[in-house]
Each structure stands twice: as structure tokens, then as C-alpha cells.
Design a protein around this motif. Structure first.
Motif, PDB file in Angstrom:
ATOM      1  N   UNK A 142       0.825  -1.203   0.000  1.00 25.67           N
ATOM      2  CA  UNK A 142       0.000   0.000   0.000  1.00 25.67           C
ATOM      3  C   UNK A 142       0.865   1.262   0.000  1.00 25.67           C
ATOM      4  N   UNK A 143       1.987   1.214   0.714  1.00 23.86           N
ATOM      5  CA  UNK A 143       2.893   2.370   0.719  1.00 23.86           C
ATOM      6  C   UNK A 143       3.378   2.671  -0.689  1.00 23.86           C
ATOM      7  N   UNK A 144       3.733   1.628  -1.439  1.00 25.54           N
ATOM      8  CA  UNK A 144       4.183   1.828  -2.820  1.00 25.54           C
ATOM      9  C   UNK A 144       3.037   2.322  -3.699  1.00 25.54           C
ATOM     10  N   UNK A 145       1.832   1.818  -3.442  1.00 21.23           N
ATOM     11  CA  UNK A 145       0.674   2.197  -4.245  1.00 21.23           C
ATOM     12  C   UNK A 145       0.270   3.656  -4.001  1.00 21.23           C
ATOM     13  N   UNK A 146       0.584   4.180  -2.817  1.00 20.25           N
ATOM     14  CA  UNK A 146       0.223   5.557  -2.491  1.00 20.25           C
ATOM     15  C   UNK A 146       1.021   6.572  -3.300  1.00 20.25           C
ATOM     16  N   UNK A 147       2.087   6.133  -3.981  1.00 22.58           N
ATOM     17  CA  UNK A 147       2.823   7.033  -4.869  1.00 22.58           C
ATOM     18  C   UNK A 147       2.022   7.348  -6.129  1.00 22.58           C
ATOM     19  N   UNK A 189      -4.449   7.905  -4.183  1.00 21.39           N
ATOM     20  CA  UNK A 189      -4.722   8.199  -2.777  1.00 21.39           C
ATOM     21  C   UNK A 189      -5.310   6.977  -2.078  1.00 21.39           C
ATOM     22  N   UNK A 190      -5.262   7.017  -0.760  1.00 20.60           N
ATOM     23  CA  UNK A 190      -5.814   5.917   0.031  1.00 20.60           C
ATOM     24  C   UNK A 190      -7.317   5.784  -0.205  1.00 20.60           C
ATOM     25  N   UNK A 191      -7.988   6.894  -0.425  1.00 16.94           N
ATOM     26  CA  UNK A 191      -9.438   6.864  -0.595  1.00 16.94           C
ATOM     27  C   UNK A 191      -9.819   6.342  -1.976  1.00 16.94           C
ATOM     28  N   UNK A 192      -8.964   6.516  -2.971  1.00 14.78           N
ATOM     29  CA  UNK A 192      -9.200   5.908  -4.275  1.00 14.78           C
ATOM     30  C   UNK A 192      -9.060   4.388  -4.199  1.00 14.78           C
ATOM     31  N   UNK A 193      -8.071   3.933  -3.426  1.00 13.55           N
ATOM     32  CA  UNK A 193      -7.898   2.486  -3.230  1.00 13.55           C
ATOM     33  C   UNK A 193      -9.120   1.908  -2.514  1.00 13.55           C
ATOM     34  N   UNK A 194      -9.552   2.616  -1.464  1.00 13.22           N
ATOM     35  CA  UNK A 194     -10.716   2.143  -0.704  1.00 13.22           C
ATOM     36  C   UNK A 194     -11.962   2.101  -1.575  1.00 13.22           C
TER      37      UNK A 194
END
Length: 348
Positions: free
Chosen positions: A271-276, A279-284
Motif C-alpha cells: 500500500x505504501x508503494x501504491x500511495x505514490x 490516494x488511500x481513498x481511491x484504493x478504498x
């Protein structure tokens, strides 16, 4: 904060969120800028932002910050006696007048910069009325009074305070009575806190910035540093269920991190790599819509990017005969040739 000029009855106002030294001096700076100069003398109350104590004989001990400010802008100070607001009655009446002029009824303002601009405009417009005694417009009197101001320095004096603070065992430092988490420091630790009127900085002994945040009274929403938090959780995944930041996670992310500690550690790293990239809310939101709790973070990232891909529009050409456009070939004949027995064809 209001600065009033008795001769012309002109006044300048600037809204501030607190009454500390940084806000007080910042407000004075902005009032000087609005007036286009510095008054030769200021009459003030015994406010703690400027005065430390009153000694015998009425002598005031000013704060170090206010003394530096006074020397930089070159004005004299006249301090009222304690509990003697009438000694600056003109300013007191101007405060009451400004409240009724500008805030009754309460205006609809969407931001602090908008309030600053609106309030300044109202005070300028108010000068287009006759003076209560002299019968002339306040604006005319102000233009006569303005040349008496001291010239402004080319640059504003930087206004800030420095205080030592301690980072506790939970990685928190207290600023204005609120706890803020400082990442990347061993705990407990001693740091330097630099406070400006609207922001503060947590500094290391060598001057490095570990944290920069709005001061709590500005009511500015703080962005949660999820990458740093996930990095700390990754080293000890069991704390995820007990961390105070868990309540701020989107429900889908909480569900996604509800596995065994080794699985949670791997997902936190992904998730840390994906946050580059998002956003966290797009993932959610993607997890909510697709319910794919089995996927690794990098797989989620690939599918999210695929959904956002845009393909070019179909090319329109005029060479293909109309009878062949959208023609669909019947492959049964080919199947019968390739596999006569299986497809019911005739062997040749």
C-alpha cells in the motif's frame, strides 16, 4: 485587531485566530501594511503578548519579541494604566463601531483570506463619510494625516518564537495543548519547536524539519501522513488494531488489513508503494466496488490503472465496401474443413 487614528477617525482592521505574541505582532505588521506606514507612537493595553510584568512605579517589562519589533519599526509605545480602557477610548469605541458595521448581521465568508480582504474593503469604504466633529470626509482627513507616518522597512520582520519540547514514548510532541505525532525520530527525544502565527515546525538540533503543521487554532484540516504511519505499522503489524489512526482509515482499508500479522505487513508495504500513484481513498473506493480482498496491492494497482486507460476512438475510413462493413464471418465452414468428422463435414 484594530488600529485607529484619532485625528482623522480612520481605522484599519485585521482578523486573527488567537491572542499570542506571534499573532499580535503579525497583526500589527499587516495593519502597518494596510496603512502604508508606521505610526510614530502606539497606545496599547497591558496585554500579555507584549508585556511580561508591571514593575514598581508603573514601569513595564516588554517581551523580547515586542522589543525587537518596536526597534525594527521605530515607533514609541504608550501603555495604558491597568483596568483603564478609557485612556484609549477612541480605539475602544472604534472596536464597538466596527463590530456593528461589519458583523451585524453576520456575513457569509468562506475562508480566512476572503475575510481579510472583505474586512479591509469595508474599512476603506467607511472612510467615505463625514467626521463626527469636523464635518469633512474621513478620507480627506486621512490623506492629511498619512504623510506623518514613518516609512515601512523594505522587508517585514520575520515573526516566530523558539521553544524546546520533548517527544514522548508515543512519538508525540505537545504544541498549543495538542499532541502531534513526529515520525522518523527515536523516542523519547528533545526537539526545537518554531512557532509562527499560523504554522509550527518541529526541528532537529541540526535544523532539519521533522514536522510542519498548521497551528491548532487555525482549524485547518491536517493531512494524515499515511505512508509514514504504514511504515511504522509494517515493523509491528499487531499495533494496527490499537493505533489511534485506525479510526481514520476508510472501512474498506480496515477490512483489507484484517489478516494475520505477516499478511498485514506485506499489504502495508504494498500500500505504501501504491500511495505514490493514487490516494488511500481511491484504493478504498476500488475495493468497495470490486470486493477483491484476495488481491495483493500491486495487483490492485494494475487493475485500477487498466480501468483508467483510455483507448482511441475507432478510425473511420471510406475504402471498405459498405457490404463488408460490420460483416461477421461464419467460421463453421473452416471448422468443417479442419475437423470433418467432429464438425459433421465431408472428408475430401
Amino acid at each position: 485587531m484594530i488600529m485607529s487614528f484619532p485625528y482623522s477617525n480612520a481605522a484599519f482592521a485585521y482578523p486573527l485566530p488567537a491572542e499570542n505574541s506571534e499573532c499580535f505582532l503579525h497583526g500589527l505588521t499587516q495593519l502597518f501594511r494596510q496603512a502604508g506606514g508606521v505610526p510614530k507612537a502606539l497606545r496599547i493595553d497591558n496585554l500579555s503578548a507584549a508585556i511580561v510584568s508591571i514593575r514598581k512605579g508603573g514601569e513595564r517589562q516588554f517581551t523580547e519579541a515586542f522589543e525587537k519589533f518596536q526597534l525594527y519599526y521605530r515607533f514609541d509605545v504608550q501603555v495604558c494604566n491597568p483596568y483603564s480602557g478609557h485612556e484609549k477610548g477612541h480605539a475602544e469605541r472604534k472596536v464597538y463601531y466596527t463590530r456593528n458595521l461589519c458583523f451585524v448581521p453576520a456575513p457569509l465568508i468562506e475562508s480566512d483570506p476572503e475575510l481579510v480582504e472583505w474586512l479591509h474593503r469595508k474599512m476603506v469604504e467607511d472612510r467615505n463619510r463625514p467626521h463626527y466633529e469636523k464635518g469633512r470626509l474621513i478620507e480627506e482627513l486621512w490623506q492629511e494625516e498619512r504623510p506623518e507616518l514613518l516609512a515601512l522597512p523594505e522587508q517585514d520582520l520575520p515573526i516566530f518564537s523558539l521553544d524546546h519540547a520533548y517527544v514522548n514514548k508515543d512519538g508525540e510532541v505537545m504544541v498549543d495543548g495538542k499532541a502531534f505525532v513526529v515520525h522518523g525520530l527515536s523516542v523519547p527525544n528533545r526537539v526545537l519547536v518554531k512557532k509562527e502565527w499560523d504554522r509550527f515546525f518541529v526541528l532537529s538540533p541540526d535544523g532539519g524539519i521533522h514536522l510542519e503543521m498548521p497551528r491548532p487554532y487555525t482549524n485547518v484540516k491536517r493531512e494524515i501522513p499515511w505512508k509514514e504511519i504504514f511504515a511504522e505499522w509494517e515493523t509491528n503489524p499487531r499495533v494496527v488494531g490499537h493505533s489511534r489512526y485506525r479510526a481514520y482509515l476508510p472501512e474498506a482499508i480496515r477490512t483489507y488489513l484484517a489478516g494475520t500479522p505477516p499478511q498485514v505487513a506485506v499489504r502495508l508495504k504494498g500500500l505504501r508503494a501504491l500511495l505514490d500513484r493514487c490516494t488511500l481513498y481511491e484504493i478504498a473506493q476500488w475495493l468497495d466496488e470490486n470486493q477483491r480482498w484476495d488481491l495483493a496491492p500491486h495487483e490492485i494497482g494494475v487493475l485500477m490503472e487498466a480501468e483508467q486507460s483510455h483507448y482511441p476512438a475507432k478510425w473511420k475510413e471510406s475504402y471498405t465496401p459498405s457490404v463488408l462493413i460490420d460483416y461477421e464471418t461464419d467460421l463453421t465452414v473452416y471448422d468443417q474443413r479442419l475437423h470433418p468428422v467432429r464438425e459433421g463435414g465431408v472428408q475430401g
